[in-house]
Design a protein around this motif. Structure first.
Motif, mmCIF file in Angstrom:
data_model
loop_
_atom_site.group_PDB
_atom_site.id
_atom_site.type_symbol
_atom_site.label_atom_id
_atom_site.label_comp_id
_atom_site.label_asym_id
_atom_site.label_seq_id
_atom_site.Cartn_x
_atom_site.Cartn_y
_atom_site.Cartn_z
ATOM 1 N N LYS A 124 -7.531 0.853 -1.241
ATOM 2 C CA LYS A 124 -6.893 1.953 -1.968
ATOM 3 C C LYS A 124 -7.221 3.270 -1.281
ATOM 4 O O LYS A 124 -8.241 3.374 -0.590
ATOM 5 C CB LYS A 124 -7.432 2.017 -3.408
ATOM 6 N N THR B 31 -3.696 3.375 -6.744
ATOM 7 C CA THR B 31 -3.684 2.471 -7.895
ATOM 8 C C THR B 31 -2.235 1.983 -8.001
ATOM 9 O O THR B 31 -1.356 2.543 -7.353
ATOM 10 C CB THR B 31 -4.162 3.211 -9.169
ATOM 11 N N HIS B 32 -1.974 0.942 -8.791
ATOM 12 C CA HIS B 32 -0.650 0.315 -8.671
ATOM 13 C C HIS B 32 0.131 0.157 -9.983
ATOM 14 O O HIS B 32 0.970 -0.748 -10.081
ATOM 15 C CB HIS B 32 -0.794 -1.050 -7.990
ATOM 16 N N VAL C 267 0.847 -1.187 0.000
ATOM 17 C CA VAL C 267 0.000 0.000 0.000
ATOM 18 C C VAL C 267 0.887 1.243 0.000
ATOM 19 O O VAL C 267 0.608 2.243 -0.656
ATOM 20 C CB VAL C 267 -0.906 -0.009 1.256
#
Ligand code: ATP
Ligand code: MG
Ligand code: MG
Ligand code: MG
Length: 560
Positions: free
Chosen positions: A138, A109-110, A73
Protein backbone atom coordinates in the motif's frame (compact mmCIF):
# COMPACT_ATOMS: atom_id res chain seq x y z
CA UNK A 1 20.59 -21.64 3.48
CA UNK A 2 24.32 -21.10 3.69
CA UNK A 3 25.32 -17.82 5.22
CA UNK A 4 28.17 -17.52 2.73
CA UNK A 5 25.56 -17.37 -0.03
CA UNK A 6 22.82 -15.28 1.55
CA UNK A 7 22.60 -11.47 1.66
CA UNK A 8 22.57 -10.30 5.28
CA UNK A 9 24.54 -7.04 5.38
CA UNK A 10 24.84 -6.61 9.16
CA UNK A 11 26.19 -3.30 10.41
CA UNK A 12 28.55 -2.43 13.23
CA UNK A 13 27.15 1.06 13.68
CA UNK A 14 23.57 2.10 13.24
CA UNK A 15 22.76 5.22 11.23
CA UNK A 16 21.97 8.02 13.62
CA UNK A 17 18.55 8.74 12.13
CA UNK A 18 17.10 5.43 13.36
CA UNK A 19 14.92 6.43 16.31
CA UNK A 20 13.24 3.23 17.43
CA UNK A 21 14.72 -0.04 18.61
CA UNK A 22 13.11 -1.98 15.80
CA UNK A 23 14.32 0.46 13.17
CA UNK A 24 17.86 0.22 14.55
CA UNK A 25 17.83 -3.55 14.75
CA UNK A 26 16.29 -3.99 11.31
CA UNK A 27 19.14 -1.95 9.85
CA UNK A 28 21.83 -3.44 12.06
CA UNK A 29 20.74 -7.02 11.46
CA UNK A 30 20.78 -6.40 7.70
CA UNK A 31 17.05 -6.99 7.30
CA UNK A 32 16.06 -3.81 5.49
CA UNK A 33 17.71 -1.07 3.52
CA UNK A 34 16.25 2.37 3.04
CA UNK A 35 15.64 3.49 -0.50
CA UNK A 36 13.92 6.82 0.14
CA UNK A 37 12.09 8.29 3.11
CA UNK A 38 9.60 5.68 4.30
CA UNK A 39 10.53 3.31 1.47
CA UNK A 40 12.59 0.19 2.08
CA UNK A 41 13.88 -2.97 0.48
CA UNK A 42 13.20 -6.08 2.49
CA UNK A 43 16.34 -8.21 2.50
CA UNK A 44 16.23 -12.02 2.71
CA UNK A 45 15.70 -12.49 6.44
CA UNK A 46 12.98 -9.81 6.59
CA UNK A 47 11.31 -11.31 3.54
CA UNK A 48 11.18 -14.68 5.26
CA UNK A 49 9.58 -13.17 8.35
CA UNK A 50 7.04 -11.38 6.16
CA UNK A 51 6.25 -14.69 4.45
CA UNK A 52 5.60 -16.31 7.81
CA UNK A 53 3.41 -13.48 9.07
CA UNK A 54 1.51 -13.50 5.78
CA UNK A 55 1.01 -17.24 6.05
CA UNK A 56 -0.43 -16.89 9.56
CA UNK A 57 -2.72 -14.11 8.37
CA UNK A 58 -3.79 -16.17 5.36
CA UNK A 59 -4.57 -19.22 7.47
CA UNK A 60 -6.68 -17.24 9.91
CA UNK A 61 -8.53 -15.45 7.11
CA UNK A 62 -9.28 -18.71 5.34
CA UNK A 63 -10.40 -20.29 8.59
CA UNK A 64 -13.25 -17.77 8.67
CA UNK A 65 -14.04 -18.23 4.96
CA UNK A 66 -12.10 -15.26 3.66
CA UNK A 67 -11.07 -15.71 0.02
CA UNK A 68 -7.86 -14.30 -1.31
CA UNK A 69 -7.75 -11.98 -4.30
CA UNK A 70 -5.25 -9.46 -5.59
CA UNK A 71 -6.62 -6.11 -6.70
CA UNK A 72 -4.86 -3.40 -8.67
CA UNK A 73 -2.46 -1.06 -6.93
CA UNK A 74 -3.12 1.54 -9.59
CA UNK A 75 -6.60 2.92 -9.04
CA UNK A 76 -8.62 5.18 -11.29
CA UNK A 77 -9.47 8.58 -9.84
CA UNK A 78 -13.05 8.13 -11.08
CA UNK A 79 -13.71 5.53 -8.39
CA UNK A 80 -12.41 7.82 -5.68
CA UNK A 81 -14.53 10.63 -7.04
CA UNK A 82 -17.61 8.42 -6.81
CA UNK A 83 -17.01 7.81 -3.12
CA UNK A 84 -16.02 11.43 -2.53
CA UNK A 85 -12.60 10.49 -1.19
CA UNK A 86 -10.55 11.92 -4.08
CA UNK A 87 -10.95 15.25 -2.31
CA UNK A 88 -11.49 14.06 1.22
CA UNK A 89 -8.43 11.81 1.52
CA UNK A 90 -5.97 14.69 1.30
CA UNK A 91 -2.23 14.67 0.61
CA UNK A 92 -1.68 11.14 1.94
CA UNK A 93 -3.13 9.84 -1.31
CA UNK A 94 -0.34 9.33 -3.86
CA UNK A 95 -1.70 10.75 -7.10
CA UNK A 96 -0.39 10.42 -10.61
CA UNK A 97 -1.35 10.75 -14.26
CA UNK A 98 -0.95 8.34 -17.12
CA UNK A 99 0.31 9.41 -20.55
CA UNK A 100 -3.18 10.51 -21.49
CA UNK A 101 -3.44 12.72 -18.43
CA UNK A 102 -5.93 10.41 -16.76
CA UNK A 103 -5.67 10.61 -13.00
CA UNK A 104 -4.80 7.63 -10.83
CA UNK A 105 -3.81 6.93 -7.28
CA UNK A 106 -1.48 4.35 -5.83
CA UNK A 107 -3.80 2.46 -3.51
CA UNK A 108 -3.60 3.38 0.18
CA UNK A 109 -6.62 1.11 0.82
CA UNK A 110 -9.18 -0.60 -1.42
CA UNK A 111 -12.76 0.21 -0.43
CA UNK A 112 -13.45 1.86 -3.77
CA UNK A 113 -11.84 -0.82 -5.89
CA UNK A 114 -13.46 -3.69 -4.05
CA UNK A 115 -16.88 -2.03 -4.15
CA UNK A 116 -16.56 -1.52 -7.89
CA UNK A 117 -15.41 -5.12 -8.21
CA UNK A 118 -18.45 -6.64 -6.54
CA UNK A 119 -21.15 -4.22 -7.55
CA UNK A 120 -21.66 -5.84 -10.92
CA UNK A 121 -21.25 -9.37 -9.63
CA UNK A 122 -22.98 -9.75 -6.26
CA UNK A 123 -26.52 -9.18 -7.38
CA UNK A 124 -28.44 -11.56 -5.16
CA UNK A 125 -28.77 -12.04 -1.40
CA UNK A 126 -28.05 -15.72 -2.11
CA UNK A 127 -24.40 -14.87 -2.77
CA UNK A 128 -24.00 -13.12 0.59
CA UNK A 129 -22.16 -12.87 2.88
CA UNK A 130 -18.76 -12.97 1.24
CA UNK A 131 -15.34 -11.85 2.45
CA UNK A 132 -12.49 -10.99 0.08
CA UNK A 133 -8.98 -10.32 1.26
CA UNK A 134 -5.59 -9.53 -0.21
CA UNK A 135 -2.03 -9.05 0.97
CA UNK A 136 -0.41 -6.24 -0.90
CA UNK A 137 1.83 -3.20 -0.89
CA UNK A 138 0.00 0.00 0.00
CA UNK A 139 1.05 3.57 -0.54
CA UNK A 140 0.46 6.52 1.73
CA UNK A 141 2.37 9.75 1.49
CA UNK A 142 2.66 10.02 5.25
CA UNK A 143 3.48 13.44 6.59
CA UNK A 144 6.06 12.02 8.93
CA UNK A 145 7.34 8.64 7.78
CA UNK A 146 9.34 7.33 10.69
CA UNK A 147 10.54 4.48 12.83
CA UNK A 148 11.45 2.43 9.79
CA UNK A 149 8.72 -0.04 8.92
CA UNK A 150 6.40 1.26 11.63
CA UNK A 151 5.32 4.22 9.53
CA UNK A 152 6.38 3.81 5.94
CA UNK A 153 5.10 5.45 2.81
CA UNK A 154 5.11 2.06 1.10
CA UNK A 155 4.10 -0.84 3.35
CA UNK A 156 2.48 -4.23 3.28
CA UNK A 157 -1.08 -4.62 4.43
CA UNK A 158 -3.61 -7.38 4.59
CA UNK A 159 -6.94 -5.81 3.80
CA UNK A 160 -10.24 -7.65 3.86
CA UNK A 161 -13.72 -6.53 2.88
CA UNK A 162 -16.99 -8.24 3.72
CA UNK A 163 -20.40 -7.83 2.07
CA UNK A 164 -23.71 -8.53 3.72
CA UNK A 165 -27.46 -8.47 3.24
CA UNK A 166 -28.17 -7.37 6.79
CA UNK A 167 -26.60 -5.97 9.95
CA UNK A 168 -26.75 -9.28 11.82
CA UNK A 169 -24.59 -10.88 9.18
CA UNK A 170 -22.10 -8.01 9.37
CA UNK A 171 -22.01 -8.36 13.16
CA UNK A 172 -21.19 -12.03 12.79
CA UNK A 173 -18.30 -11.49 10.39
CA UNK A 174 -17.02 -8.56 12.44
CA UNK A 175 -16.93 -10.87 15.40
CA UNK A 176 -15.17 -13.61 13.43
CA UNK A 177 -12.61 -11.07 12.25
CA UNK A 178 -12.09 -9.76 15.76
CA UNK A 179 -11.39 -13.30 16.93
CA UNK A 180 -9.19 -14.04 13.93
CA UNK A 181 -7.13 -10.93 14.71
CA UNK A 182 -6.78 -12.17 18.26
CA UNK A 183 -5.35 -15.40 16.92
CA UNK A 184 -3.08 -13.71 14.40
CA UNK A 185 -1.47 -11.36 16.89
CA UNK A 186 -1.18 -14.11 19.49
CA UNK A 187 0.46 -16.44 16.97
CA UNK A 188 3.04 -13.86 15.90
CA UNK A 189 3.99 -13.42 19.53
CA UNK A 190 2.69 -9.93 20.25
CA UNK A 191 1.56 -8.58 23.57
CA UNK A 192 -1.46 -6.62 22.36
CA UNK A 193 -4.79 -5.15 23.36
CA UNK A 194 -7.93 -4.61 21.28
CA UNK A 195 -9.32 -1.13 21.93
CA UNK A 196 -12.38 0.85 20.97
CA UNK A 197 -11.36 3.32 18.33
CA UNK A 198 -12.37 6.36 16.37
CA UNK A 199 -13.51 5.66 12.81
CA UNK A 200 -11.86 8.78 11.37
CA UNK A 201 -11.83 9.41 7.62
CA UNK A 202 -12.82 5.96 6.44
CA UNK A 203 -16.41 6.26 7.64
CA UNK A 204 -18.52 3.78 9.54
CA UNK A 205 -19.38 3.86 13.16
CA UNK A 206 -18.05 0.85 14.97
CA UNK A 207 -14.42 -0.10 15.09
CA UNK A 208 -11.67 -1.66 17.16
CA UNK A 209 -7.94 -1.27 16.82
CA UNK A 210 -5.44 -3.90 17.85
CA UNK A 211 -2.61 -2.26 19.71
CA UNK A 212 0.77 -3.85 20.27
CA UNK A 213 1.94 -2.46 23.58
CA UNK A 214 5.24 -0.63 23.17
CA UNK A 215 6.65 2.61 24.46
CA UNK A 216 7.50 3.83 21.00
CA UNK A 217 3.81 3.49 20.01
CA UNK A 218 2.30 6.63 18.55
CA UNK A 219 -1.12 5.89 20.02
CA UNK A 220 -2.10 6.16 23.63
CA UNK A 221 -4.71 3.85 25.02
CA UNK A 222 -6.74 4.23 28.13
CA UNK A 223 -7.92 1.08 29.84
CA UNK A 224 -9.71 0.00 32.94
CA UNK A 225 -7.91 -1.75 35.75
CA UNK A 226 -10.91 -3.93 36.59
CA UNK A 227 -12.57 -4.80 33.27
CA UNK A 228 -11.82 -5.50 29.61
CA UNK A 229 -12.64 -1.94 28.69
CA UNK A 230 -9.93 -0.26 26.61
CA UNK A 231 -10.03 2.62 24.13
CA UNK A 232 -7.73 4.66 21.97
CA UNK A 233 -7.66 8.09 23.53
CA UNK A 234 -8.49 9.43 20.08
CA UNK A 235 -11.88 8.13 21.05
CA UNK A 236 -11.83 10.42 24.04
CA UNK A 237 -12.25 14.13 24.43
CA UNK A 238 -10.38 16.56 26.56
CA UNK A 239 -12.38 17.70 29.51
CA UNK A 240 -11.77 21.15 30.82
CA UNK A 241 -12.93 22.08 34.26
CA UNK A 242 -12.46 25.80 34.69
CA UNK A 243 -11.50 27.16 38.07
CA UNK A 244 -13.29 30.37 37.26
CA UNK A 245 -16.88 30.65 36.22
CA UNK A 246 -17.77 31.70 32.73
CA UNK A 247 -19.88 34.69 33.58
CA UNK A 248 -22.50 35.60 30.99
CA UNK A 249 -22.45 39.27 30.04
CA UNK A 250 -25.86 39.35 28.44
CA UNK A 251 -29.09 37.35 28.53
CA UNK A 252 -28.66 34.06 26.74
CA UNK A 253 -31.00 31.21 26.04
CA UNK A 254 -30.25 28.25 28.24
CA UNK A 255 -30.96 24.72 26.98
CA UNK A 256 -30.73 21.36 28.58
CA UNK A 257 -27.75 19.20 27.64
CA UNK A 258 -28.37 15.49 27.39
CA UNK A 259 -25.92 12.79 28.25
CA UNK A 260 -25.01 13.90 31.73
CA UNK A 261 -25.41 10.38 33.07
CA UNK A 262 -22.82 9.07 30.71
CA UNK A 263 -20.61 11.97 31.59
CA UNK A 264 -21.05 11.09 35.25
CA UNK A 265 -20.07 7.49 34.64
CA UNK A 266 -17.01 8.55 32.76
CA UNK A 267 -16.14 11.20 35.24
CA UNK A 268 -16.17 8.55 37.96
CA UNK A 269 -13.94 6.34 35.88
CA UNK A 270 -11.46 9.13 35.37
CA UNK A 271 -11.84 10.40 38.89
CA UNK A 272 -12.99 13.87 37.86
CA UNK A 273 -15.99 15.98 38.73
CA UNK A 274 -18.60 16.55 36.04
CA UNK A 275 -19.72 19.94 37.22
CA UNK A 276 -18.75 22.82 35.00
CA UNK A 277 -17.32 20.44 32.46
CA UNK A 278 -16.73 21.94 29.10
CA UNK A 279 -15.62 19.71 26.29
CA UNK A 280 -12.69 21.16 24.52
CA UNK A 281 -10.28 20.46 21.78
CA UNK A 282 -6.93 21.94 21.09
CA UNK A 283 -5.85 22.76 17.58
CA UNK A 284 -2.77 24.29 16.16
CA UNK A 285 -3.37 27.27 13.91
CA UNK A 286 -0.43 29.01 12.28
CA UNK A 287 1.96 27.74 14.92
CA UNK A 288 -0.22 28.76 17.78
CA UNK A 289 -2.22 26.41 19.94
CA UNK A 290 -5.77 27.48 20.54
CA UNK A 291 -8.44 25.78 22.49
CA UNK A 292 -11.95 25.40 21.21
CA UNK A 293 -14.69 24.87 23.72
CA UNK A 294 -17.69 22.89 22.69
CA UNK A 295 -20.82 21.95 24.47
CA UNK A 296 -23.23 19.38 23.06
CA UNK A 297 -22.95 16.39 20.79
CA UNK A 298 -21.68 18.22 17.75
CA UNK A 299 -18.76 17.15 15.75
CA UNK A 300 -16.07 19.58 14.79
CA UNK A 301 -13.88 18.41 11.98
CA UNK A 302 -10.85 19.76 10.21
CA UNK A 303 -12.77 21.18 7.28
CA UNK A 304 -15.06 23.19 9.48
CA UNK A 305 -12.19 24.45 11.54
CA UNK A 306 -10.30 25.44 8.44
CA UNK A 307 -13.22 27.51 7.22
CA UNK A 308 -13.57 29.01 10.66
CA UNK A 309 -9.98 30.09 10.93
CA UNK A 310 -9.85 30.85 7.21
CA UNK A 311 -6.60 28.97 6.84
CA UNK A 312 -5.28 25.70 5.51
CA UNK A 313 -2.57 25.74 8.10
CA UNK A 314 -4.42 23.98 10.86
CA UNK A 315 -3.60 20.84 12.67
CA UNK A 316 -5.47 18.98 15.32
CA UNK A 317 -3.09 18.55 18.17
CA UNK A 318 -2.81 14.88 18.96
CA UNK A 319 -3.09 13.70 22.50
CA UNK A 320 0.63 13.60 23.07
CA UNK A 321 0.96 17.16 21.86
CA UNK A 322 -1.87 18.23 24.11
CA UNK A 323 -0.17 16.57 27.02
CA UNK A 324 3.04 18.33 26.04
CA UNK A 325 1.36 21.69 25.85
CA UNK A 326 -0.26 21.12 29.17
CA UNK A 327 2.93 19.73 30.64
CA UNK A 328 1.22 16.51 31.60
CA UNK A 329 2.29 12.90 31.26
CA UNK A 330 -0.06 10.18 30.06
CA UNK A 331 -0.95 8.29 33.16
CA UNK A 332 -0.88 11.36 35.31
CA UNK A 333 -4.57 11.91 35.22
CA UNK A 334 -4.37 14.51 37.94
CA UNK A 335 -5.19 18.19 37.51
CA UNK A 336 -3.15 20.14 35.00
CA UNK A 337 -2.65 23.82 35.49
CA UNK A 338 -2.69 25.96 32.40
CA UNK A 339 -1.25 29.40 32.46
CA UNK A 340 -2.03 30.76 29.09
CA UNK A 341 -4.02 29.37 26.29
CA UNK A 342 -6.13 31.24 23.81
CA UNK A 343 -9.79 30.37 23.87
CA UNK A 344 -12.16 30.47 20.96
CA UNK A 345 -15.81 29.72 20.92
CA UNK A 346 -16.69 27.49 18.04
CA UNK A 347 -20.18 28.81 17.49
CA UNK A 348 -18.99 31.38 14.99
CA UNK A 349 -18.40 28.50 12.65
CA UNK A 350 -21.14 28.77 10.08
CA UNK A 351 -21.68 25.06 9.62
CA UNK A 352 -22.03 24.35 13.29
CA UNK A 353 -25.18 26.14 14.18
CA UNK A 354 -26.51 26.20 17.65
CA UNK A 355 -23.31 25.25 19.28
CA UNK A 356 -22.84 26.93 22.55
CA UNK A 357 -20.11 27.24 25.10
CA UNK A 358 -19.49 28.15 28.63
CA UNK A 359 -22.46 26.79 30.48
CA UNK A 360 -21.94 27.32 34.14
CA UNK A 361 -24.58 24.93 35.28
CA UNK A 362 -24.41 21.17 35.12
CA UNK A 363 -26.52 19.72 32.33
CA UNK A 364 -27.22 23.03 30.58
CA UNK A 365 -25.64 25.13 27.94
CA UNK A 366 -26.22 28.48 26.28
CA UNK A 367 -27.34 28.71 22.68
CA UNK A 368 -25.26 30.79 20.28
CA UNK A 369 -22.87 31.97 22.88
CA UNK A 370 -19.47 33.36 22.04
CA UNK A 371 -16.77 33.32 24.62
CA UNK A 372 -15.14 36.59 23.68
CA UNK A 373 -18.37 38.40 23.05
CA UNK A 374 -20.79 36.99 25.58
CA UNK A 375 -18.60 35.73 28.34
CA UNK A 376 -15.78 36.71 30.58
CA UNK A 377 -13.53 33.72 30.60
CA UNK A 378 -10.29 33.03 32.25
CA UNK A 379 -8.55 29.97 30.96
CA UNK A 380 -7.38 28.43 34.13
CA UNK A 381 -8.46 25.00 35.07
CA UNK A 382 -8.04 21.26 34.93
CA UNK A 383 -7.83 19.12 31.83
CA UNK A 384 -8.72 15.49 31.73
CA UNK A 385 -9.86 13.00 29.15
CA UNK A 386 -13.30 11.55 28.91
CA UNK A 387 -14.45 8.78 26.65
CA UNK A 388 -17.39 8.83 24.36
CA UNK A 389 -20.03 7.05 26.32
CA UNK A 390 -20.80 3.88 24.37
CA UNK A 391 -20.23 0.31 25.51
CA UNK A 392 -19.05 1.15 28.97
CA UNK A 393 -19.11 -1.73 31.42
CA UNK A 394 -20.36 -1.15 34.94
CA UNK A 395 -17.17 -2.18 36.69
CA UNK A 396 -15.00 0.42 35.00
CA UNK A 397 -12.62 0.81 37.88
CA UNK A 398 -9.94 3.44 37.34
CA UNK A 399 -8.18 4.55 34.21
CA UNK A 400 -4.70 3.38 33.24
CA UNK A 401 -2.71 4.50 30.23
CA UNK A 402 -0.29 2.79 27.87
CA UNK A 403 1.38 3.44 24.53
CA UNK A 404 0.49 1.23 21.60
CA UNK A 405 1.35 0.52 17.97
CA UNK A 406 -1.75 0.05 15.84
CA UNK A 407 -1.13 -3.28 14.11
CA UNK A 408 -4.67 -3.89 12.93
CA UNK A 409 -8.14 -2.45 12.76
CA UNK A 410 -11.61 -3.85 12.12
CA UNK A 411 -14.45 -1.60 10.92
CA UNK A 412 -18.14 -1.81 10.37
CA UNK A 413 -18.51 0.37 7.32
CA UNK A 414 -22.25 0.04 6.79
CA UNK A 415 -23.40 1.40 3.44
CA UNK A 416 -21.05 4.38 3.05
CA UNK A 417 -19.35 2.99 -0.05
CA UNK A 418 -22.18 0.89 -1.45
CA UNK A 419 -24.54 3.88 -1.40
CA UNK A 420 -22.18 6.43 -2.88
CA UNK A 421 -20.95 3.91 -5.45
CA UNK A 422 -24.30 2.33 -6.13
CA UNK A 423 -23.51 -1.25 -5.17
CA UNK A 424 -26.82 -2.97 -4.58
CA UNK A 425 -28.16 -6.50 -4.30
CA UNK A 426 -31.68 -7.91 -4.61
CA UNK A 427 -33.13 -9.03 -1.29
CA UNK A 428 -35.56 -11.91 -0.80
CA UNK A 429 -38.44 -9.70 -1.91
CA UNK A 430 -36.54 -8.80 -5.07
CA UNK A 431 -35.93 -5.28 -3.84
CA UNK A 432 -32.63 -3.55 -4.59
CA UNK A 433 -30.75 -2.56 -1.43
CA UNK A 434 -27.23 -1.28 -0.81
CA UNK A 435 -24.70 -3.89 0.29
CA UNK A 436 -23.69 -3.65 3.92
CA UNK A 437 -19.91 -3.71 4.32
CA UNK A 438 -17.09 -4.25 6.76
CA UNK A 439 -13.36 -3.75 6.27
CA UNK A 440 -10.43 -5.14 8.17
CA UNK A 441 -6.72 -4.27 7.96
CA UNK A 442 -3.53 -5.78 9.31
CA UNK A 443 -0.24 -3.94 8.98
CA UNK A 444 1.96 -6.85 7.95
CA UNK A 445 5.28 -4.99 7.71
CA UNK A 446 4.40 -2.91 10.77
CA UNK A 447 3.69 -6.12 12.69
CA UNK A 448 7.18 -7.40 11.88
CA UNK A 449 8.62 -4.25 13.39
CA UNK A 450 6.26 -4.28 16.39
CA UNK A 451 7.39 -7.82 17.21
CA UNK A 452 11.00 -6.61 17.33
CA UNK A 453 9.98 -3.73 19.63
CA UNK A 454 8.74 -6.35 22.06
CA UNK A 455 11.31 -9.11 21.48
CA UNK A 456 14.91 -7.98 21.67
CA UNK A 457 17.83 -7.38 24.02
CA UNK A 458 21.03 -5.31 23.81
CA UNK A 459 22.54 -7.80 21.44
CA UNK A 460 19.78 -8.09 18.90
CA UNK A 461 16.44 -9.54 17.93
CA UNK A 462 14.90 -12.49 19.77
CA UNK A 463 12.46 -13.96 17.26
CA UNK A 464 9.40 -15.84 18.44
CA UNK A 465 9.54 -19.31 16.94
CA UNK A 466 6.40 -18.79 14.86
CA UNK A 467 7.87 -16.08 12.63
CA UNK A 468 11.63 -16.48 12.94
CA UNK A 469 13.34 -16.25 9.54
CA UNK A 470 14.90 -19.68 10.18
CA UNK A 471 14.33 -22.18 12.99
CA UNK A 472 17.95 -23.08 13.64
CA UNK A 473 21.24 -21.25 13.34
CA UNK A 474 23.93 -23.83 12.68
CA UNK A 475 27.42 -22.47 13.19
CA UNK A 476 30.69 -24.02 12.20
CA UNK A 477 32.88 -22.25 14.75
CA UNK A 478 36.09 -22.85 12.90
CA UNK A 479 35.44 -24.23 9.42
CA UNK A 480 39.19 -24.39 8.82
CA UNK A 481 39.22 -27.41 11.14
CA UNK A 482 38.25 -30.30 8.94
CA UNK A 483 36.38 -32.29 11.61
CA UNK A 484 34.24 -29.25 12.42
CA UNK A 485 33.45 -28.45 8.82
CA UNK A 486 32.63 -32.05 8.06
CA UNK A 487 30.24 -32.46 10.98
CA UNK A 488 28.65 -29.09 10.34
CA UNK A 489 28.08 -29.96 6.67
CA UNK A 490 26.60 -33.28 7.70
CA UNK A 491 24.27 -31.70 10.26
CA UNK A 492 23.20 -29.11 7.72
CA UNK A 493 22.04 -31.85 5.38
CA UNK A 494 20.27 -33.75 8.16
CA UNK A 495 18.61 -30.88 9.96
CA UNK A 496 17.32 -29.38 6.74
CA UNK A 497 14.91 -32.28 6.44
CA UNK A 498 13.15 -31.12 9.59
CA UNK A 499 13.91 -27.44 10.10
CA UNK A 500 14.63 -24.23 8.26
CA UNK A 501 18.34 -23.91 8.85
CA UNK A 502 20.66 -20.97 8.44
CA UNK A 503 24.17 -22.39 8.26
CA UNK A 504 27.04 -20.09 9.11
CA UNK A 505 29.76 -21.68 7.00
CA UNK A 506 31.64 -18.39 6.60
CA UNK A 507 35.33 -18.16 7.17
CA UNK A 508 34.93 -15.51 9.85
CA UNK A 509 36.18 -15.32 13.42
CA UNK A 510 33.96 -17.02 16.00
CA UNK A 511 33.30 -13.70 17.71
CA UNK A 512 31.96 -12.19 14.51
CA UNK A 513 29.71 -15.18 13.96
CA UNK A 514 28.33 -15.11 17.49
CA UNK A 515 27.64 -11.40 17.31
CA UNK A 516 25.81 -11.82 14.03
CA UNK A 517 23.87 -14.77 15.41
CA UNK A 518 22.73 -12.71 18.40
CA UNK A 519 21.80 -9.85 16.13
CA UNK A 520 19.83 -12.01 13.68
CA UNK A 521 18.14 -13.65 16.64
CA UNK A 522 17.10 -17.14 15.53
CA UNK A 523 15.44 -19.09 18.36
CA UNK A 524 18.15 -21.72 18.73
CA UNK A 525 21.81 -22.01 17.85
CA UNK A 526 23.77 -25.19 17.22
CA UNK A 527 27.52 -24.65 17.47
CA UNK A 528 29.93 -27.16 16.03
CA UNK A 529 33.30 -26.66 17.69
CA UNK A 530 36.17 -28.44 19.37
CA UNK A 531 34.16 -31.52 20.36
CA UNK A 532 33.09 -32.19 16.78
CA UNK A 533 35.22 -35.31 16.55
CA UNK A 534 33.27 -36.80 19.50
CA UNK A 535 29.98 -35.93 17.86
CA UNK A 536 29.16 -33.32 20.49
CA UNK A 537 27.79 -29.88 19.74
CA UNK A 538 26.67 -26.95 21.87
CA UNK A 539 23.01 -25.87 21.75
CA UNK A 540 21.97 -22.44 22.95
CA UNK A 541 18.57 -20.78 22.92
CA UNK A 542 18.42 -17.11 22.05
CA UNK A 543 15.97 -16.21 24.79
CA UNK A 544 18.17 -17.37 27.66
CA UNK A 545 21.86 -17.58 28.28
CA UNK A 546 22.11 -21.27 29.14
CA UNK A 547 23.76 -23.65 26.76
CA UNK A 548 23.99 -27.40 26.74
CA UNK A 549 26.24 -29.98 25.19
CA UNK A 550 24.32 -32.41 23.06
CA UNK A 551 25.35 -35.55 21.23
CA UNK A 552 24.34 -35.40 17.59
CA UNK A 553 22.17 -38.49 18.00
CA UNK A 554 19.96 -36.53 20.42
CA UNK A 555 20.09 -33.27 18.54
CA UNK A 556 16.80 -33.50 16.70
CA UNK A 557 14.89 -34.28 19.89
CA UNK A 558 16.52 -31.37 21.70
CA UNK A 559 15.63 -29.01 18.88
CA UNK A 560 12.01 -30.09 18.63
P1 ATP B 1 -2.17 5.03 11.64
O1 ATP B 1 -3.19 5.46 12.62
O2 ATP B 1 -0.97 4.42 12.30
O3 ATP B 1 -1.81 6.08 10.65
P2 ATP B 1 -4.23 3.99 10.05
O4 ATP B 1 -5.31 3.96 11.05
O5 ATP B 1 -4.15 5.15 9.14
O6 ATP B 1 -2.81 3.82 10.80
P3 ATP B 1 -5.52 1.85 8.61
O7 ATP B 1 -6.11 2.65 7.53
O8 ATP B 1 -6.39 1.39 9.72
O9 ATP B 1 -4.23 2.63 9.20
O10 ATP B 1 -4.74 0.63 7.93
C1 ATP B 1 -4.72 -0.70 8.42
C2 ATP B 1 -3.39 -1.06 9.04
O11 ATP B 1 -2.30 -0.75 8.17
C3 ATP B 1 -3.08 -0.27 10.30
O12 ATP B 1 -3.74 -0.83 11.41
C4 ATP B 1 -1.57 -0.38 10.39
O13 ATP B 1 -1.20 -1.58 11.04
C5 ATP B 1 -1.14 -0.43 8.93
N1 ATP B 1 -0.59 0.86 8.50
C6 ATP B 1 -1.26 2.00 8.27
N2 ATP B 1 -0.44 2.98 7.88
C7 ATP B 1 0.80 2.44 7.86
C8 ATP B 1 2.09 2.95 7.53
N3 ATP B 1 2.24 4.19 7.13
N4 ATP B 1 3.16 2.11 7.62
C9 ATP B 1 3.00 0.84 8.02
N5 ATP B 1 1.81 0.31 8.34
C10 ATP B 1 0.72 1.09 8.27
MG1 MG C 1 -2.82 6.72 9.01
MG1 MG D 1 -5.11 4.77 13.09
MG1 MG E 1 -6.50 2.38 11.52
Amino acid sequence: MKQSKIFIPTLREVPAEAESVSHKLLLKAGMIKQNASGIYSYLPTAKRVLNKIEQIVREEMERIDGVEVLMPVLQQAELWKESGRWDAYGPELMRMKDRNSREFSLGPTHEEVVTSLVRDELKSYKRLPITLFQIQTKFRDEKRPRFGLLRGREFIMKDAYSFHANEASLDETYNDMYNAYHKIFTRVGLNFRPVLADSGAIGGDHTHEFMALAEIGEDTIVYSDTSDFAANIEKTEVVYTPNHEHTPIKELEKVETPGVHTAQKLADFLNVTVDKIVKSMIVKVEDEYVMILIRGNHEVNDVKLKSYFKTENIEMANENEILNILGAKPGSIGPVHVDKIKIYADNDVQDINNLAVGANEDGYHYLNANVDRDFNVEAYGDFRFILEGESLPNNLGKAKFAEGIEVGQVFKLGTKYSESMNATFLDEQGKARPLIMGCYGVGVSRTLSAVIEQHHDDRGVIWPKSIAPYDVHLIAINPKQEAQLELADQLYDQLRNHFDVLYDDRKERAGVKFNDADLIGLPVRVMVGKQASEGIVEVKRRDNSESQEVHIDDLQDVLN
